[in-house]
Write an enzyme that holds these catalytic residues in place. Structure first.
Site, PDB file in Angstrom:
ATOM      1  N   TRP B 354       0.819  -1.221   0.000  1.00  0.00           N
ATOM      2  CA  TRP B 354       0.000   0.000   0.000  1.00  0.00           C
ATOM      3  C   TRP B 354       0.846   1.261   0.000  1.00  0.00           C
ATOM      4  O   TRP B 354       0.403   2.316  -0.423  1.00  0.00           O
ATOM      5  CB  TRP B 354      -0.936   0.001   1.212  1.00  0.00           C
ATOM      6  CG  TRP B 354      -0.224   0.299   2.531  1.00  0.00           C
ATOM      7  CD1 TRP B 354       0.815  -0.404   3.079  1.00  0.00           C
ATOM      8  CD2 TRP B 354      -0.494   1.375   3.422  1.00  0.00           C
ATOM      9  NE1 TRP B 354       1.196   0.146   4.266  1.00  0.00           N
ATOM     10  CE2 TRP B 354       0.411   1.240   4.513  1.00  0.00           C
ATOM     11  CE3 TRP B 354      -1.404   2.419   3.444  1.00  0.00           C
ATOM     12  CZ2 TRP B 354       0.425   2.131   5.588  1.00  0.00           C
ATOM     13  CZ3 TRP B 354      -1.393   3.303   4.513  1.00  0.00           C
ATOM     14  CH2 TRP B 354      -0.478   3.158   5.572  1.00  0.00           C
ATOM     15  N   ASP B 355       2.082   1.148   0.503  1.00  0.00           N
ATOM     16  CA  ASP B 355       2.960   2.322   0.608  1.00  0.00           C
ATOM     17  C   ASP B 355       3.114   3.005  -0.744  1.00  0.00           C
ATOM     18  O   ASP B 355       3.267   4.221  -0.818  1.00  0.00           O
ATOM     19  CB  ASP B 355       4.377   1.965   1.056  1.00  0.00           C
ATOM     20  CG  ASP B 355       4.511   0.740   1.914  1.00  0.00           C
ATOM     21  OD1 ASP B 355       3.511   0.052   2.149  1.00  0.00           O
ATOM     22  OD2 ASP B 355       5.636   0.461   2.330  1.00  0.00           O
ATOM     23  N   GLU B 482       0.816  -2.305  12.850  1.00  0.00           N
ATOM     24  CA  GLU B 482       0.825  -3.769  12.950  1.00  0.00           C
ATOM     25  C   GLU B 482       1.063  -4.282  14.364  1.00  0.00           C
ATOM     26  O   GLU B 482       1.219  -5.475  14.564  1.00  0.00           O
ATOM     27  CB  GLU B 482       1.862  -4.350  11.974  1.00  0.00           C
ATOM     28  CG  GLU B 482       1.437  -4.131  10.545  1.00  0.00           C
ATOM     29  CD  GLU B 482       2.485  -4.550   9.528  1.00  0.00           C
ATOM     30  OE1 GLU B 482       3.495  -5.138   9.930  1.00  0.00           O
ATOM     31  OE2 GLU B 482       2.273  -4.280   8.330  1.00  0.00           O
ATOM     32  N   LYS B 592       3.278   0.772  16.238  1.00  0.00           N
ATOM     33  CA  LYS B 592       4.466   0.716  15.405  1.00  0.00           C
ATOM     34  C   LYS B 592       4.586   1.988  14.579  1.00  0.00           C
ATOM     35  O   LYS B 592       5.672   2.404  14.209  1.00  0.00           O
ATOM     36  CB  LYS B 592       4.334  -0.506  14.492  1.00  0.00           C
ATOM     37  CG  LYS B 592       5.547  -0.865  13.685  1.00  0.00           C
ATOM     38  CD  LYS B 592       5.258  -2.076  12.802  1.00  0.00           C
ATOM     39  CE  LYS B 592       6.371  -2.314  11.795  1.00  0.00           C
ATOM     40  NZ  LYS B 592       5.940  -3.176  10.690  1.00  0.00           N
ATOM     41  N   GLN B 593       3.437   2.575  14.249  1.00  0.00           N
ATOM     42  CA  GLN B 593       3.454   3.687  13.290  1.00  0.00           C
ATOM     43  C   GLN B 593       2.156   4.478  13.363  1.00  0.00           C
ATOM     44  O   GLN B 593       1.203   4.076  14.009  1.00  0.00           O
ATOM     45  CB  GLN B 593       3.624   3.131  11.885  1.00  0.00           C
ATOM     46  CG  GLN B 593       2.440   2.298  11.402  1.00  0.00           C
ATOM     47  CD  GLN B 593       2.836   1.379  10.275  1.00  0.00           C
ATOM     48  OE1 GLN B 593       3.247   0.258  10.498  1.00  0.00           O
ATOM     49  NE2 GLN B 593       2.746   1.870   9.057  1.00  0.00           N
TER      50      GLN B 593
END
Lengths: 751, 751
Positions: B354-355, B482, B592-593
């Site tokens: 997806w990035d 995640e 994580k993000q």
């Protein structure tokens, strides 16, 4: 009737596998599948096997994606040497049921004698008619012994009877190319180290590559003949051959007794010597004596666990079958436990799951407490491994039992519905308490039981946390129902955790003045503060309840999912897990098995009858019973909620699951958990037996069509017999102390 | 400055891998790692590779436990023929930087010329001093062409210079025994079919076993010498050798140009012929001319995407580096996309995630819309595969794009944090809309864009459901973060889904009279009723909000988990995913993000600034930024919330991630998503650029210490240059229509 008989006019592939499981012989140490001695045609689906409980190899289990601390190897049970292969040649015609003509083809599981029998009358393509009678036994008294009595009669000819009896060490585990779990070449797990004749004794020793276990087997024969025979002792790659050639006359019988013994390095320093010596010892006497002792042993077993159903003979037979299979499966030592398939097949790779405690142990607690104790002592033996497992999962304290294992190390490949099923801790804790309440064995509690209770309780305290409302919540665990996973506040799990924590603390508190408890707390570093914290968490445990529906949701988000349309799901799409991606299943209200309903059986004080009834009816509509652990529990809870008709229906689905192969996979091995579950459906369901700290009680009803039913259990020092008829329950105290049982119409003491 | 230079006094293993990535050459079709021509000592961690975008083998990815419809094979990028190996022997001394003495050891990425250079002065153990100058280029104009210009000068001796130039077809993919994902023998993925000399052209053809792809390469040399040389053409197993022996005098230079071309059967019918013909064509002219065109090409690129930071030269250099790497990575055709590591390494196996849409495409949409269009056209090309993927997951309608893929088939091994990340559909939909809003390319929408929007919208409608309160909820999906998985109502995902559904319907409604839209709806069987239902679901989408904290929880159960103690987590335990079992991570509030924070960037109208600010501050405390996709997003949102200091700090963490190797894994390949993200941190963050259906606007600020910054973007038919200084923003319309940009101080039209 303690006999299961099948008669077939032909011999077809489709039933081979099932019969191998149903007619398997086992004694808790070894299990021999009920394979036909001469084998089946190549390509037929057969699982030819002999297993030793707790003997395993370690094989790789690579993860498709490596995440931190995932399990990448597993134990798997071993198929050890094949000592059951015997080929027969009748005057040049190879005995093979797929050729010639079958006159009689009968198999019997004789539970009164503790043996299986096979009776065949067969006419060869050339017209030679023979009668074959085979009796097989795994001895309960000499656990390493397996015998085959092989009798052949020439019915319509004079001629040469040849028997080739093999001892095959180069065996493989079962593999089925259609089953992705078993498709590769991992079948060959044993290296053959020794195959030799030592005089007339064939000896084989094999060992594993990774686990470093060696297994030995010894085989010897006794031959009884009308005349003379030529006997030769052959050896081929990985096997030996005992070859008999005998001239017989019409009507004469040739009788061969094949003795095999097995041993392993988990239990013996020198397995080869042990196998040899045990074989010699076994052959010193007559087989008839061993048969006699076998009969005494099983008679005693049935006497201890007697269950009779007056009014439905078939049901009675099924009950006996289930109990007998459980008895065959039960470990006789503490090195191992009872596998999901007992010793009747390689399904689930010989692993021990929570089912052993939650479904199988109750039967033994009530009838053979020493066997139940083995199960718990095995868990104590792997407590350190469970501590390591907890640490691997990031827990700072406590023990987490592995979801599936032989040695105590986790063997789950898919952790979200394996390792994450923390409720296995609860099952073990619950069983420890039930064992203690039923037997009163306080020494076990001091020595092992309380330590396990405390370490599992600590784990619950570490995994859960207080939410902002002050509830103790448990997130990201998987309950018994595998059609959801990693849920928050699974009702069943939270009940288990609260019970586990509360029991651990209350035992410690009750016996706080005991030196043994003090020493235990010291050893574990459990402080009074910690006990208080654990107790508080148990009290503050959050149990999901939905006001609108008046039911306990299976977990926090369960009710916000759409209900699976079971009515319009085609029959061939069950079990759903074989037809739908797990992620799809997770998004629906659909249950593989009893989950909240199981909690109602075990922890019925937690809810009002009304809530339980509403919930039961709610879950009933969305449960597929794709798991064999399900219908028995629905039966028990239906009984307790007074829904007797339903209770009997669910019991009907459970009791003959293997005999009728209703799940289509009994060929992989029998479903021991369901067998235990159907026993509970009668004892804890129909009779409503409860054993609590307050004592023992029943709340019986009589299924319609039954005249009466009775069963025996041991409670503390007493042996009790309950008989339930239209007029209620009578309890006779056959042995031991006078006690009071609530809910009976009459207590009878003495004989 | 458009140049990256490293100078080292020695040559050590620890930097080898990183430099291979940073100095890699790529042109969107081929990528050649910046390996040193002569190789490194055995055992050093080096990833020697040449890659072709979209060329792959299919390899097994066995699941540890087989569940229904799990993925059991995956595509992996191929390391194709090595044409970069050149060994040098100076008067008997093998050139090897780990021996002798280094006088100069310099590497240059010259972004103005579009080449990399290497300059070495080295004294052999015997005292022979040589100067080596190497220029490497992957041509933007002839995408299959890679050249090495290899110049050697004898500085202090007369003697024999030997050059061995190899063309190696028997190559393997990278494997690192310490990395369980790559540890096995799967490295050898190509069979060598042909290795031959065709006159002075070396030709190799290899093919895969499973995917059936063949790749060809052709190599030829041009030699310029002061005197005479002996040249031989050798052939060994799987490789050819071009061997030059030349006598040189002190101060003389030997110059070798090595031309390589690559071709593959995904794009060409006869890759061998194509490689040969392209090579001949390339060698017809002078290398200088190709250099010249390369320079023109990159000049145009930088001219289109110019970004200048006045006041921080190093930052400017880093910005250029990132843009250049993106440009090197971007596919020039529709067969493929932009991999997570571009073409600079084998990390993530060359998969597209997806990035690409969410982080990389925005840069190209604004600067090179044709390249952005390739990315979306690739997605259109795999739309059918996405439909199949949706069906595999049990969805009745719609398309679900695979989490990671080359061909369109899912390659996630661990579905809970792979396939379950349905938000990839949202990323693609969002990018389609952004592309359309920015370019006005309505033909693309009619031909491809709207079909993808509708099919992804349908998927959302199928995956979600109405809860009892009438909210449309989405259960069991994984958001960008995640460190949780399979959550209910992930805020980000629900925002994506609502936007996707709403945009699909609004385009169809707006163009309902268009024949092309009618035909599309007919083709897909989308009815007015379905459009209404989808629109309603978007409107009724549930977005979690917590009254008490005044923030948007990441998902339904996020806030009932304990907060991870980041302050007391030792530095060496990051990234957490390498040190904690995923189940442990799932039980904490730890990210994580950016997840909810990313939603605030993309869908800022959904919440008040106050809620966004509170949430931002909440998530800031629990986010580890273990993912390289995180800090850039925190920077953008900080900018938009007016937290300028923070915005600049987060930007600082993002902009030099690869140059400084702050994540310690840039050696596996550069982080293209972060590169795109740091570009957005300036354009969408500092300058506050927004492009919506209502038009274009900025909301700029100037980071402290900067004098000004400027960048160019294309908006519809216009080329705009923004310059932000203390006094605000100026927008110059360099080309195209006069337009209005909100938020600027001044608009300037014409030159």
């Amino acid at each position: 009737m303690k006999r299961i008989i099948t008669r077939q006019e032909n011999f077809e592939e489709k039933e081979v596998n099932l019969h191998e499981a149903l007619f398997s012989n086992a004694n808790g140490y070894i299990g021999v599948r009920g394979n036909v001695e001469e084998g089946v045609p190549n390509g037929w689906n057969t699982m030819r096997g002999t297993y030793i409980n707790g003997v395993y190899e370690i094989i790789p289990m690579k993860q498709a994606e490596s995440l931190c601390n995932l399990i990448e190897k597993k134990q798997t049970m071993l198929n050890v040497a094949d000592t059951q292969t015997i080929c027969l040649i009748a005057d040049g015609d190879v005995f093979d049921l797929t050729t010639g003509k079958i006159i009689v083809n009968e198999r019997v599981l004789d539970m009164e004698q503790g043996v299986t029998r096979r009776h065949v009358i067969w006419v060869s393509p050339d017209g030679k008619e023979i009668e074959l009678s085979v009796t097989r036994m795994t001895s309960f008294l000499i656990p390493s012994l397996f015998t085959i009595e092989y009798n052949v009669k020439a019915l319509n000819f004079d001629g040469l009877i040849e028997i080739k009896s093999y001892h095959i060490a180069d065996v493989k585990n079962y593999s089925n190319p259609d089953d992705p779990r078993l498709a590769d070449d991992s079948g060959a797990l044993l290296n053959v180290d020794v195959v030799k004749w030592r005089e007339d004794m064939s000896v084989a020793v094999s060992s594993t590559k990774v686990s470093g276990i060696s297994v030995a087997s010894a085989v010897s024969h006794r031959l009884r003949l009308p005349g003379k025979a030529e006997i030769s002792y052959g050896k081929e790659e990985g096997r030996t051959l005992y070859h008999v050639k005998a001239e017989v006359k019409q009507g004469e019988e040739l009788s061969l007794i094949k003795y095999s013994t097995f041993s392993d390095s988990v239990r013996e320093d020198d397995p080869e010597e042990f196998a040899r010596e045990t074989l010699k010892e076994a052959m010193r006497g007559n087989l008839a004596d061993i048969y006699e002792k076998q009969k005494e042993y099983v008679t005693e077993f049935f006497d201890n666990s007697e269950m009779e159903i007056d009014g439905d003979e078939e049901l009675g037979q099924a009950v006996n079958f289930n109990m007998y299979q459980l008895f065959q499966s039960a470990t006789r030592d503490k090195h191992c436990s009872i596998a999901a398939k007992g010793l009747s097949g390689e399904g689930y790779e010989g692993h021990y799951f929570w089912d052993t405690e939650m479904y199988v142990a109750p039967f033994f607690i009530l009838t053979n407490p020493e066997l139940a104790k083995n199960i718990l002592q095995y868990r104590y033996g792997i407590l350190d491994k469970a501590r390591e497992n907890a640490a691997l999962l990031g827990h700072k304290k406590g023990a987490l039992y592995p979801w599936r294992t032989i040695t105590g190390e986790e063997c789950s490949g898919y952790f979200p519905s394996g390792t994450a099923a923390y409720h296995i801790n609860g099952a073990i804790a619950y069983t420890i308490v039930q064992y203690y309440l039923t037997t009163g064995d306080i020494d076990f509690m001091f020595d092992q039981g309380e330590e396990m209770l405390l370490e599992t309780a600590r784990l619950w305290f570490d995994v859960g946390n207080y939410d902002r409302a002050g509830h103790f919540v448990i997130n990201e665990v998987t309950g018994p129902d595998e059609y959801t996973c990693m849920t928050d506040n699974n009702y069943y799990t939270n009940c288990c955790a609260a019970y586990n924590m509360s029991m651990a603390v209350s035992f410690a508190e009750k016996h706080s003045s005991s030196k043994r408890v003090k020493e235990l707390l010291d050893k574990l570093g459990v402080t009074t503060k910690e006990l208080k914290e654990i107790k508080m968490a148990a009290e503050k445990m959050y149990l999901p309840y939905d006001e609108e529906l008046g039911i306990n949701p299976q977990d926090d988000s369960f009710l916000q999912k759409p209900v699976w349309d079971l009515k319009n799901t085609p029959r061939e799409e069950f079990p759903l897990l074989l037809h739908y991606h797990p992620l799809h299943l997770y998004r629906y209200q659909v249950c593989k098995q009893a989950d909240t309903v199981l909690a109602y059986f075990l922890f019925e004080d937690g809810q009002s009858k009304e809530v339980m009834k509403k919930s039961f009816e709610y879950y009933e509509k969305i449960t597929t019973h794709d798991s064999s652990l399900s219908t028995c529990v629905f039966s028990i809870v239906a009984s307790r909620l007074g829904m007797h008709k339903k209770a009997v229906e669910y019991f009907g689905d459970s009791i003959k699951l293997d005999l009728l192969n209703t799940h289509n996979n009994s060929g992989d091995g029998v479903h021991t958990a369901n067998m235990g579950g159907s026993y509970m459906a009668i004892v804890n369901g129909f009779a409503g037996l409860r054993i609590t700290a307050e004592g023992i009680s029943v709340d019986p009803f009589l299924p319609s069509g039954w005249k009466k039913y009775s069963f025996k259990i041991r409670y503390k020092k007493s042996l009790l017999k309950f008989t339930v008829s239209k007029s209620g329950a009578v309890c006779e105290v056959l042995e031991g102390d006078k006690i009071v049982v609530k809910g009976v119409n009459e207590m009878r003491y003495g004989k």
